[in-house]
Scaffold this motif. Structure first.
Motif, PDB file in Angstrom:
ATOM      1  N   THR A 236      -6.005 -10.578  -0.497  1.00  0.00           N
ATOM      2  CA  THR A 236      -5.664 -10.117   0.881  1.00  0.00           C
ATOM      3  C   THR A 236      -6.723 -10.811   2.083  1.00  0.00           C
ATOM      4  O   THR A 236      -7.918 -10.907   1.458  1.00  0.00           O
ATOM      5  CB  THR A 236      -5.797  -8.623   0.967  1.00  0.00           C
ATOM      6  OG1 THR A 236      -4.798  -8.180   0.329  1.00  0.00           O
ATOM      7  CG2 THR A 236      -5.437  -8.425   2.384  1.00  0.00           C
ATOM      8  N   THR A 237      -6.164 -11.262   3.127  1.00  0.00           N
ATOM      9  CA  THR A 237      -6.881 -11.778   4.144  1.00  0.00           C
ATOM     10  C   THR A 237      -7.012 -10.765   5.322  1.00  0.00           C
ATOM     11  O   THR A 237      -5.865  -9.818   5.442  1.00  0.00           O
ATOM     12  CB  THR A 237      -6.399 -13.024   4.379  1.00  0.00           C
ATOM     13  OG1 THR A 237      -4.929 -12.920   5.327  1.00  0.00           O
ATOM     14  CG2 THR A 237      -6.179 -14.143   3.529  1.00  0.00           C
ATOM     15  N   PRO A 238      -7.958 -11.292   6.281  1.00  0.00           N
ATOM     16  CA  PRO A 238      -7.806 -10.121   7.336  1.00  0.00           C
ATOM     17  C   PRO A 238      -6.405 -10.098   8.151  1.00  0.00           C
ATOM     18  O   PRO A 238      -5.993  -9.373   8.793  1.00  0.00           O
ATOM     19  CB  PRO A 238      -9.070 -10.710   8.395  1.00  0.00           C
ATOM     20  CG  PRO A 238     -10.010 -11.209   7.248  1.00  0.00           C
ATOM     21  CD  PRO A 238      -9.015 -11.797   6.350  1.00  0.00           C
ATOM     22  N   ASP A 239      -5.831 -11.474   8.414  1.00  0.00           N
ATOM     23  CA  ASP A 239      -4.452 -11.690   9.224  1.00  0.00           C
ATOM     24  C   ASP A 239      -3.463 -11.079   8.153  1.00  0.00           C
ATOM     25  O   ASP A 239      -2.742 -10.319   9.096  1.00  0.00           O
ATOM     26  CB  ASP A 239      -4.253 -13.030   8.903  1.00  0.00           C
ATOM     27  CG  ASP A 239      -5.270 -13.892  10.272  1.00  0.00           C
ATOM     28  OD1 ASP A 239      -5.764 -13.291  11.007  1.00  0.00           O
ATOM     29  OD2 ASP A 239      -5.128 -15.116  10.098  1.00  0.00           O
ATOM     30  N   GLU A 240      -3.507 -11.038   7.045  1.00  0.00           N
ATOM     31  CA  GLU A 240      -2.582 -10.004   6.192  1.00  0.00           C
ATOM     32  C   GLU A 240      -2.587  -8.522   6.745  1.00  0.00           C
ATOM     33  O   GLU A 240      -1.607  -7.950   6.829  1.00  0.00           O
ATOM     34  CB  GLU A 240      -2.513 -10.398   4.797  1.00  0.00           C
ATOM     35  CG  GLU A 240      -2.084 -11.792   4.420  1.00  0.00           C
ATOM     36  CD  GLU A 240      -2.362 -12.287   2.844  1.00  0.00           C
ATOM     37  OE1 GLU A 240      -1.731 -13.076   2.503  1.00  0.00           O
ATOM     38  OE2 GLU A 240      -3.227 -11.260   2.509  1.00  0.00           O
ATOM     39  N   ILE A 241      -4.059  -8.183   6.682  1.00  0.00           N
ATOM     40  CA  ILE A 241      -4.056  -6.579   6.977  1.00  0.00           C
ATOM     41  C   ILE A 241      -3.561  -6.358   8.386  1.00  0.00           C
ATOM     42  O   ILE A 241      -2.810  -5.404   8.751  1.00  0.00           O
ATOM     43  CB  ILE A 241      -5.389  -6.308   6.795  1.00  0.00           C
ATOM     44  CG1 ILE A 241      -5.708  -6.504   5.412  1.00  0.00           C
ATOM     45  CG2 ILE A 241      -5.503  -4.934   7.309  1.00  0.00           C
ATOM     46  CD1 ILE A 241      -7.280  -6.044   5.091  1.00  0.00           C
ATOM     47  N   ARG A 242      -3.805  -7.318   9.351  1.00  0.00           N
ATOM     48  CA  ARG A 242      -3.341  -7.122  10.655  1.00  0.00           C
ATOM     49  C   ARG A 242      -2.014  -6.937  10.822  1.00  0.00           C
ATOM     50  O   ARG A 242      -1.294  -6.215  11.517  1.00  0.00           O
ATOM     51  CB  ARG A 242      -4.017  -8.043  11.702  1.00  0.00           C
ATOM     52  CG  ARG A 242      -5.479  -7.832  12.032  1.00  0.00           C
ATOM     53  CD  ARG A 242      -5.800  -8.771  13.120  1.00  0.00           C
ATOM     54  NE  ARG A 242      -5.774 -10.167  12.708  1.00  0.00           N
ATOM     55  CZ  ARG A 242      -7.041 -10.875  12.076  1.00  0.00           C
ATOM     56  NH1 ARG A 242      -8.258  -9.972  11.867  1.00  0.00           N
ATOM     57  NH2 ARG A 242      -6.976 -12.265  11.847  1.00  0.00           N
ATOM     58  N   ASN A 243      -1.313  -7.955  10.148  1.00  0.00           N
ATOM     59  CA  ASN A 243       0.257  -8.132  10.215  1.00  0.00           C
ATOM     60  C   ASN A 243       0.927  -7.165   9.258  1.00  0.00           C
ATOM     61  O   ASN A 243       2.132  -7.156   9.473  1.00  0.00           O
ATOM     62  CB  ASN A 243       0.657  -9.479   9.866  1.00  0.00           C
ATOM     63  CG  ASN A 243       0.089 -10.467  10.997  1.00  0.00           C
ATOM     64  OD1 ASN A 243      -0.218 -10.085  12.239  1.00  0.00           O
ATOM     65  ND2 ASN A 243      -0.433 -11.621  10.521  1.00  0.00           N
ATOM     66  N   SER A 244       0.360  -6.499   8.455  1.00  0.00           N
ATOM     67  CA  SER A 244       1.349  -5.663   7.526  1.00  0.00           C
ATOM     68  C   SER A 244       1.228  -4.266   8.008  1.00  0.00           C
ATOM     69  O   SER A 244       0.592  -3.620   8.723  1.00  0.00           O
ATOM     70  CB  SER A 244       0.315  -5.342   6.000  1.00  0.00           C
ATOM     71  OG  SER A 244       0.845  -4.718   5.067  1.00  0.00           O
ATOM     72  N   ASP A 245       2.320  -3.651   7.517  1.00  0.00           N
ATOM     73  CA  ASP A 245       2.805  -2.062   7.844  1.00  0.00           C
ATOM     74  C   ASP A 245       1.736  -1.332   6.767  1.00  0.00           C
ATOM     75  O   ASP A 245       1.761  -0.209   7.118  1.00  0.00           O
ATOM     76  CB  ASP A 245       4.256  -1.822   7.333  1.00  0.00           C
ATOM     77  CG  ASP A 245       4.912  -2.574   8.504  1.00  0.00           C
ATOM     78  OD1 ASP A 245       4.826  -2.787   9.603  1.00  0.00           O
ATOM     79  OD2 ASP A 245       6.228  -2.948   8.137  1.00  0.00           O
ATOM     80  N   ILE A 246       1.339  -1.850   5.641  1.00  0.00           N
ATOM     81  CA  ILE A 246       0.400  -1.026   4.924  1.00  0.00           C
ATOM     82  C   ILE A 246      -1.089  -1.230   5.481  1.00  0.00           C
ATOM     83  O   ILE A 246      -1.654  -2.161   5.270  1.00  0.00           O
ATOM     84  CB  ILE A 246       0.439  -1.668   3.517  1.00  0.00           C
ATOM     85  CG1 ILE A 246       1.925  -1.659   2.896  1.00  0.00           C
ATOM     86  CG2 ILE A 246      -0.564  -0.879   2.511  1.00  0.00           C
ATOM     87  CD1 ILE A 246       2.064  -2.539   1.678  1.00  0.00           C
ATOM     88  N   LYS A 247      -1.608   0.017   6.009  1.00  0.00           N
ATOM     89  CA  LYS A 247      -3.072  -0.263   6.674  1.00  0.00           C
ATOM     90  C   LYS A 247      -4.078   0.709   5.768  1.00  0.00           C
ATOM     91  O   LYS A 247      -3.732   2.080   5.631  1.00  0.00           O
ATOM     92  CB  LYS A 247      -2.935   0.529   7.908  1.00  0.00           C
ATOM     93  CG  LYS A 247      -1.761  -0.389   8.914  1.00  0.00           C
ATOM     94  CD  LYS A 247      -2.533  -1.869   9.324  1.00  0.00           C
ATOM     95  CE  LYS A 247      -1.688  -2.353  10.375  1.00  0.00           C
ATOM     96  NZ  LYS A 247      -1.838  -3.704  10.349  1.00  0.00           N
ATOM     97  N   PRO A 248      -4.822   0.047   5.093  1.00  0.00           N
ATOM     98  CA  PRO A 248      -5.898   0.568   4.446  1.00  0.00           C
ATOM     99  C   PRO A 248      -6.946   1.661   5.478  1.00  0.00           C
ATOM    100  O   PRO A 248      -7.177   1.306   6.571  1.00  0.00           O
ATOM    101  CB  PRO A 248      -6.849  -0.382   3.799  1.00  0.00           C
ATOM    102  CG  PRO A 248      -6.331  -1.563   4.615  1.00  0.00           C
ATOM    103  CD  PRO A 248      -4.984  -1.623   5.155  1.00  0.00           C
ATOM    104  N   ASP A 249      -7.442   2.710   4.810  1.00  0.00           N
ATOM    105  CA  ASP A 249      -8.505   3.374   5.463  1.00  0.00           C
ATOM    106  C   ASP A 249      -9.817   2.705   5.863  1.00  0.00           C
ATOM    107  O   ASP A 249     -10.138   2.731   7.252  1.00  0.00           O
ATOM    108  CB  ASP A 249      -8.678   4.554   4.973  1.00  0.00           C
ATOM    109  CG  ASP A 249      -7.620   5.559   4.872  1.00  0.00           C
ATOM    110  OD1 ASP A 249      -7.135   6.058   5.695  1.00  0.00           O
ATOM    111  OD2 ASP A 249      -7.318   5.906   3.333  1.00  0.00           O
ATOM    112  N   TYR A 250      -9.846   1.869   5.187  1.00  0.00           N
ATOM    113  CA  TYR A 250     -11.336   1.024   5.340  1.00  0.00           C
ATOM    114  C   TYR A 250     -10.881  -0.495   4.721  1.00  0.00           C
ATOM    115  O   TYR A 250     -10.230  -0.599   3.895  1.00  0.00           O
ATOM    116  CB  TYR A 250     -12.596   1.399   4.478  1.00  0.00           C
ATOM    117  CG  TYR A 250     -12.662   3.040   4.590  1.00  0.00           C
ATOM    118  CD1 TYR A 250     -13.666   3.126   5.727  1.00  0.00           C
ATOM    119  CD2 TYR A 250     -12.214   4.034   4.105  1.00  0.00           C
ATOM    120  CE1 TYR A 250     -13.979   4.537   6.214  1.00  0.00           C
ATOM    121  CE2 TYR A 250     -12.842   5.584   4.330  1.00  0.00           C
ATOM    122  CZ  TYR A 250     -13.365   5.683   5.512  1.00  0.00           C
ATOM    123  OH  TYR A 250     -13.812   6.874   5.617  1.00  0.00           O
ATOM    124  N   VAL A 251     -11.470  -1.325   5.443  1.00  0.00           N
ATOM    125  CA  VAL A 251     -11.797  -2.657   5.012  1.00  0.00           C
ATOM    126  C   VAL A 251     -12.881  -3.146   4.776  1.00  0.00           C
ATOM    127  O   VAL A 251     -13.939  -3.116   5.687  1.00  0.00           O
ATOM    128  CB  VAL A 251     -10.917  -3.459   5.977  1.00  0.00           C
ATOM    129  CG1 VAL A 251     -10.912  -5.026   5.593  1.00  0.00           C
ATOM    130  CG2 VAL A 251      -9.552  -3.235   6.170  1.00  0.00           C
TER     131      VAL A 251
END
Length: 265
Positions: A236-251
Motif C-alpha cells: 500500500t502507498t499513501p496515495d492508495e490510502i487517500r483514495n480508498s474507502d478503507i481507512k485505517p486508524d493509523y498509518v
C-alpha cells in the motif's frame, strides 16, 4: 496522531509478508517491535493469508529470521479454512488446488484431499499449480461442488517490486472457466479475528490488526471492530490510502514506528 486507541490494545495481530519482512529480507526494527510487544505485556499472533505454507512451517522460518515464535503464535488462512470445512462440510472429500503444504495442513485437521472423488473444491496460493489441477477443479465446480478459497489476495509481493500470482488470481481463472465464485475464508473475513478473540479472551476492540494491505489486513480489522494500523513497507502507498474507502486508524512507515508510538508516553 492520538495513540490512545493503539496503546489500549492488548493483542497485536500481525501480517508477515510486506509487514515484518519481504521475501527473506527482515525490515529494520521488525524483531525489536516484537520484543517491544513482549516487554510491554502485550500479546501477538502472526496472522497470514499465505496458504502456500502450513502454519507449522512458519515456526522455523520466523525463528531463523530472528523472530520469537511458538505454535500458539501462528494462525494461517489454511488453518482457518480447515476449521471452516470441518464445521460446514464434515467428512467431505476435497478437490484441492493447492500445494503440498496446504494438503498437509488440511490433512492435519482430518480432511481428505481426493481429486477423483471430491465433494468440495478448495483453492489456495498454489506454487505448484498444474493444468491438471485446474481441469479437475472446473469439472467439479461446473457440477455444483461448493467452492471454498483460502484467501482473496491477487498477488504475493516479492523483493525488487516483483509479485507472484496468488490465490485470488487463481480463483479468477476458475471463475472465468466455471461461472462460480468462491467463499473466501481468510482476511478480510472477520471469522479469523473472531476465532482469535475467543481463543485469547481479548475483545476485538482491544485487538490491533497490523498489515500492508488495505483490502485484507486492514479490512479484516474494520469488519471485526478492531483497531487497524497500516504500514507502508509493502503493497500500500499513501496515495492508495487517500483514495480508498478503507481507512485505517493509523498509518506508519513500518512496524518500528509502531513500537516507538507504544513506548512514547
Amino acid at each position: 496522531m492520538n495513540p490512545e486507541k493503539l496503546r489500549r490494545c492488548r493483542l497485536f495481530v500481525l501480517d508477515m509478508d510486506g509487514t515484518l519482512y519481504l521475501g527473506d529480507e527482515v525490515f529494520d526494527g521488525a524483531v525489536d517491535f516484537i520484543r517491544t510487544l513482549e516487554q510491554t505485556g502485550r500479546r501477538y499472533i502472526y496472522l497470514t493469508n499465505n496458504s502456500s505454507r502450513a502454519g507449522a512451517d512458519y515456526i522455523p522460518r520466523l525463528r531463523a529470521m530472528g523472530f520469537p515464535c511458538t505454535e500458539e503464535s501462528v494462525f494461517s488462512s489454511g488453518m482457518a479454512t480447515a476449521m471452516y470445512l470441518n464445521e460446514h462440510y464434515p467428512a467431505q472429500r476435497v478437490c484441492l488446488v493447492g500445494n503440498a503444504a496446504l494438503r498437509r495442513e488440511l490433512e492435519s485437521f482430518g480432511i481428505v484431499a481426493d481429486g477423483e472423488n471430491a465433494d468440495v473444491v478448495v483453492a489456495g496460493f498454489d506454487t505448484e499449480l498444474t493444468f491438471a489441477k485446474l481441469d479437475r477443479a472446473v469439472h467439479y465446480l461446473r457440477r455444483g461442488a461448493p467452492f471454498i478459497a483460502c484467501n482473496p489476495d491477487y498477488v504475493c509481493p516479492m523483493p525488487a517490486g516483483e509479485v507472484l500470482p496468488d490465490c485470488g488470481s487463481i480463483c479468477a481463472l476458475l471463475t472465468a472457466a466455471s461461472g462460480r465464485t468462491p467463499t473466501y475464508i481468510g482476511k478480510p473475513n472477520r471469522s479469523m479475528l473472531d476465532i482469535l478473540s475467543a481463543k485469547t479472551g481479548i475483545a476485538t476492540d482491544c485487538i490491533c490488526c497490523v498489515g500492508d494491505r488495505l483490502y485484507t489486513d486492514i479490512a479484516v480489522g474494520i469488519n471485526a471492530g478492531a483497531v487497524t494500523a497500516a504500514v507502508l513497507s509493502g503493497e500500500t502507498t499513501p496515495d492508495e490510502i487517500r483514495n480508498s474507502d478503507i481507512k485505517p486508524d493509523y498509518v506508519f512507515p513500518g512496524v518500528a514506528d509502531i513500537a516507538k508510538a507504544l513506548l512514547d508516553a
